[in-house]
Design an enzyme around this catalytic site. Sequence first.
Site, PDB file in Angstrom:
ATOM      1  N   HIS A 114     -54.267 -28.052 -41.155  1.00 52.51           N
ATOM      2  CA  HIS A 114     -54.317 -27.632 -42.558  1.00 52.51           C
ATOM      3  C   HIS A 114     -52.913 -27.480 -43.130  1.00 52.51           C
ATOM      4  O   HIS A 114     -52.655 -27.888 -44.273  1.00 52.51           O
ATOM      5  CB  HIS A 114     -55.073 -26.309 -42.667  1.00 52.51           C
ATOM      6  CG  HIS A 114     -55.081 -25.743 -44.054  1.00 52.51           C
ATOM      7  ND1 HIS A 114     -55.589 -26.419 -45.147  1.00 52.51           N
ATOM      8  CD2 HIS A 114     -54.614 -24.547 -44.548  1.00 52.51           C
ATOM      9  CE1 HIS A 114     -55.456 -25.690 -46.235  1.00 52.51           C
ATOM     10  NE2 HIS A 114     -54.857 -24.562 -45.904  1.00 52.51           N
ATOM     11  N   HIS A 167     -69.180 -26.236 -47.936  1.00 55.54           N
ATOM     12  CA  HIS A 167     -69.795 -25.346 -48.921  1.00 55.54           C
ATOM     13  C   HIS A 167     -68.845 -25.056 -50.077  1.00 55.54           C
ATOM     14  O   HIS A 167     -69.215 -25.168 -51.250  1.00 55.54           O
ATOM     15  CB  HIS A 167     -70.226 -24.060 -48.222  1.00 55.54           C
ATOM     16  CG  HIS A 167     -71.072 -23.167 -49.061  1.00 55.54           C
ATOM     17  ND1 HIS A 167     -70.591 -22.003 -49.620  1.00 55.54           N
ATOM     18  CD2 HIS A 167     -72.371 -23.242 -49.433  1.00 55.54           C
ATOM     19  CE1 HIS A 167     -71.561 -21.416 -50.306  1.00 55.54           C
ATOM     20  NE2 HIS A 167     -72.646 -22.144 -50.204  1.00 55.54           N
ATOM     21  N   GLU A 206     -72.901  -9.865 -49.781  1.00 50.47           N
ATOM     22  CA  GLU A 206     -73.752 -11.054 -49.711  1.00 50.47           C
ATOM     23  C   GLU A 206     -74.773 -11.076 -50.838  1.00 50.47           C
ATOM     24  O   GLU A 206     -74.971 -12.118 -51.490  1.00 50.47           O
ATOM     25  CB  GLU A 206     -74.464 -11.094 -48.352  1.00 50.47           C
ATOM     26  CG  GLU A 206     -75.557 -12.148 -48.225  1.00 50.47           C
ATOM     27  CD  GLU A 206     -75.047 -13.574 -48.292  1.00 50.47           C
ATOM     28  OE1 GLU A 206     -75.876 -14.495 -48.409  1.00 50.47           O
ATOM     29  OE2 GLU A 206     -73.814 -13.782 -48.237  1.00 50.47           O
ATOM     30  N   HIS A 223     -73.140 -11.858 -54.151  1.00 53.93           N
ATOM     31  CA  HIS A 223     -72.818 -13.286 -54.256  1.00 53.93           C
ATOM     32  C   HIS A 223     -74.060 -14.101 -54.601  1.00 53.93           C
ATOM     33  O   HIS A 223     -73.999 -15.026 -55.421  1.00 53.93           O
ATOM     34  CB  HIS A 223     -72.218 -13.774 -52.937  1.00 53.93           C
ATOM     35  CG  HIS A 223     -71.892 -15.235 -52.931  1.00 53.93           C
ATOM     36  ND1 HIS A 223     -71.091 -15.831 -53.880  1.00 53.93           N
ATOM     37  CD2 HIS A 223     -72.280 -16.244 -52.085  1.00 53.93           C
ATOM     38  CE1 HIS A 223     -70.982 -17.122 -53.626  1.00 53.93           C
ATOM     39  NE2 HIS A 223     -71.706 -17.403 -52.554  1.00 53.93           N
TER      40      HIS A 223
END
Length: 317
Positions: free
Chosen positions: A213, A123, A58, A61
Amino acid sequence: MQRSLKWFASTTTVAMLFVLIGGALVTKTDSGMGCGRSWPLCHGQWIPDDITPQLVIELSHRLVSGLAAIMVLILCIRSWRVMGHVRETKPLAVLSFVFLVLQSLIGAAAVVWGQSDFVMALHFGISLISFAAVLLLTLLIFVVDKKFSPTSLQLDGQMRFHIYGIIIYSYLVVYTGALVRHTNASLACPSWPLCAKSRLLPVQFHEWVQMGHRLAAAVIIIWIAVATVHAARYYREQPVIYYGWIISLLLVLAQMVTGALVVFTELNLYISLAHAFFISCLFGVLSYLLLLALRTRRRPATAAGRSVEDTASAPLK
């Protein structure tokens, strides 16, 4: 054109690709809360006491995203000054920076306050727009210097329909894929291409998300194949269109294969990241085709059995 600007633009494009892959890595490893509900610091500290793999992922990133934001801002300013006369420069510069900031704010809000899966699925798509804008800005920098300069193009209505329709639809496919990840529906269906060998239709929410999907992905594969056939029949004399669709077809097939392997390997991390990489590249190619379509003049529909006439070479202005 300054060589340094070309190198910087290329490096910034790669940095944006790392932002996309890094975001996918955070989601795949469930590292979104690796720094707790603290942003931009980790657990309210500059140097956290308890170092975990999720924290490293995290925090890395966040650092890469921050560095990329600075690089994108510098690229926008430099390209604005050097090639502001090119009509696409300013819109692309604004898009690249604004959408990168927007995705950072959504990520920060998710950490501090939490967000629904449907909001978080946006996002990746927002980051993808920023990446595509940076990629196109980089290509423009090379085009203005008469390198990578395609021939002047004439596109019929059918080809324009394919280009406009597929890139819009691809964004829907990206959203459904991100929703699969954020709702933890990646392994909701143990079989492929059907959800289960014993039944045809899904029976619960996560299975519907997964199969939705897959259906969306099947449609875009067929649509890109149709567009590629059209390009092969009528646009062989315009290589940038012909090979653009060939590359798009190869990328979407690679996307399909890695999507199936994600199920068969039960979420192998490297295959999952390859899945995110291929869709990023595909969206970039489709965005370039969109840029070309917006720059070219319309020509009469090509008669069946005839190829597109050769056109004179001309740099983009």
